[in-house]
Design an enzyme around this catalytic site. Structure first.
Site, short mmCIF file in Angstrom:
data_model
loop_
_atom_site.label_atom_id
_atom_site.label_comp_id
_atom_site.label_asym_id
_atom_site.label_seq_id
_atom_site.Cartn_x
_atom_site.Cartn_y
_atom_site.Cartn_z
N LYS A 93 -28.12 -30.13 -8.38
CA LYS A 93 -28.08 -28.71 -8.03
C LYS A 93 -29.44 -28.11 -8.40
O LYS A 93 -29.85 -28.18 -9.56
CB LYS A 93 -26.97 -27.99 -8.79
CG LYS A 93 -26.94 -26.49 -8.52
CD LYS A 93 -26.00 -25.77 -9.46
CE LYS A 93 -26.10 -24.26 -9.30
NZ LYS A 93 -25.34 -23.53 -10.33
N ALA A 103 -21.96 -18.42 -9.29
CA ALA A 103 -22.45 -17.39 -10.22
C ALA A 103 -21.78 -16.04 -10.02
O ALA A 103 -21.77 -15.48 -8.93
CB ALA A 103 -23.97 -17.23 -10.11
N GLY A 104 -21.23 -15.53 -11.11
CA GLY A 104 -20.71 -14.17 -11.13
C GLY A 104 -19.23 -14.01 -10.81
O GLY A 104 -18.68 -12.92 -10.98
N ASN A 145 -17.76 -20.88 -14.43
CA ASN A 145 -17.77 -21.38 -15.80
C ASN A 145 -17.38 -20.26 -16.76
O ASN A 145 -16.36 -20.33 -17.43
CB ASN A 145 -19.15 -21.94 -16.17
CG ASN A 145 -19.23 -22.41 -17.61
OD1 ASN A 145 -19.23 -21.61 -18.55
ND2 ASN A 145 -19.30 -23.73 -17.81
N THR A 146 -18.19 -19.20 -16.79
CA THR A 146 -18.01 -18.13 -17.77
C THR A 146 -16.63 -17.49 -17.69
O THR A 146 -16.03 -17.16 -18.72
CB THR A 146 -19.10 -17.05 -17.58
OG1 THR A 146 -20.38 -17.67 -17.67
CG2 THR A 146 -18.98 -15.98 -18.64
N GLY A 198 -23.25 -15.42 -15.23
CA GLY A 198 -22.56 -15.05 -16.46
C GLY A 198 -22.06 -13.64 -16.53
O GLY A 198 -21.50 -13.22 -17.55
#
Length: 258
Positions: free
Chosen positions: A97, A184-185, A206-207, A158
């Site tokens: 990635k 992301a996000g 993830n977050t 994040g």
């Protein structure tokens, strides 16, 4: 639903449309991602393979799960290419990635350098998944450079702010022929569901799971939401009226004028 609903990257077929992103790692998170969310791909920051003395992230990842090393920390194409080559030498495979970020405050990807790195790594036989700010011209350049998938950000890394770039992601889904993986996000299962309803191939997060009160339960919620969104997309969403209304029941035969 007839037949298998899968997508393909680098000749590999995947049935799970949840991908665990890199960032906040723990044994509990990886276990939840695999067992509760059904992840078949786990992202790995090469520069953080060893996070503590005597702790190796690779030891946490079960056999059969595809590793997706990323170039986190790279500030230009040359650094990204070097990190990707290192990951291959470490035995992490050909998947990579591309993450290139010069900005340390908002962590926005550098689209120009990402295209350069993608072109070089694709020539070297890497399966390149390119993280980018959603832009149609850049996405086309990435495909022409050999990207196996395009990964537009939904909002800053994040942040858990959700689909801030929704309209632009939809353009990519409509116009680009390789898988669009929203990255992301994404902060809630409902946001993941919405992205899948739009036609995204998969979701990386993830977050949202790592910071949840109950990590396994949240991982399961993401799995269910992603599957629901995908099913809705395949079913074909109902039409939306921009003006006026349409009665769901007949209005004739029982109403009288006052």
């Amino acid at each position: 639903m007839a037949g298998k609903d899968t997508f393909t990257l680098g000749g590999k077929e995947f049935s799970s449309r949840f991908i665990l992103g890199s960032g906040k790692y723990s044994m509990e998170l990886i276990k939840a991602a695999v067992e509760n969310a059904g992840a078949q791909i786990i992202t790995l920051a090469v520069r953080r393979t060893n996070t503590k003395k005597n702790e190796n992230i690779l030891d946490y990842i079960p056999k059969g799960v595809t590793l997706l090393p990323n170039t986190s920390g790279a500030r230009d194409a040359k650094e990204a290419v070097r990190i990707a080559r290192l990951s291959r030498e470490l035995g992490c495979g050909d998947f990579v990635k591309i993450e290139i970020m010069k900005d340390s405050k908002y962590l926005l990807p550098d689209n120009v350098e990402t295209v350069k790195a993608t072109e070089q790594l694709a020539k070297e036989g890497f399966v390149v998944l390119a993280y980018m700010y959603p832009d149609l011209y850049t996405a086309r350049d990435l495909v022409n450079a050999g990207a196996a998938a395009v990964m537009p950000l939904a909002s800053p890394i994040g942040s858990n702010k959700g689909l801030a770039t929704k309209a632009f992601i939809q353009i990519l889904i409509d116009e680009i022929d390789v898988p669009i993986i929203v990255d992301a996000g994404i902060g809630r299962p409902s946001q993941a569901c919405e992205a899948m309803e739009m036609g995204a191939a998969a979701i990386m997060a993830n977050t949202a799971i790592a910071t949840a009160g109950d990590i396994p339960a949240m991982a399961g919620a993401f799995k269910n939401a992603i599957e629901a969104g995908r099913s809705a997309y395949l079913a074909g969403l109902g039409r939306v009226l921009e003006r006026g209304a349409a009665a769901s029941d007949p209005l004739t035969g029982f109403l009288r004028d006052a």
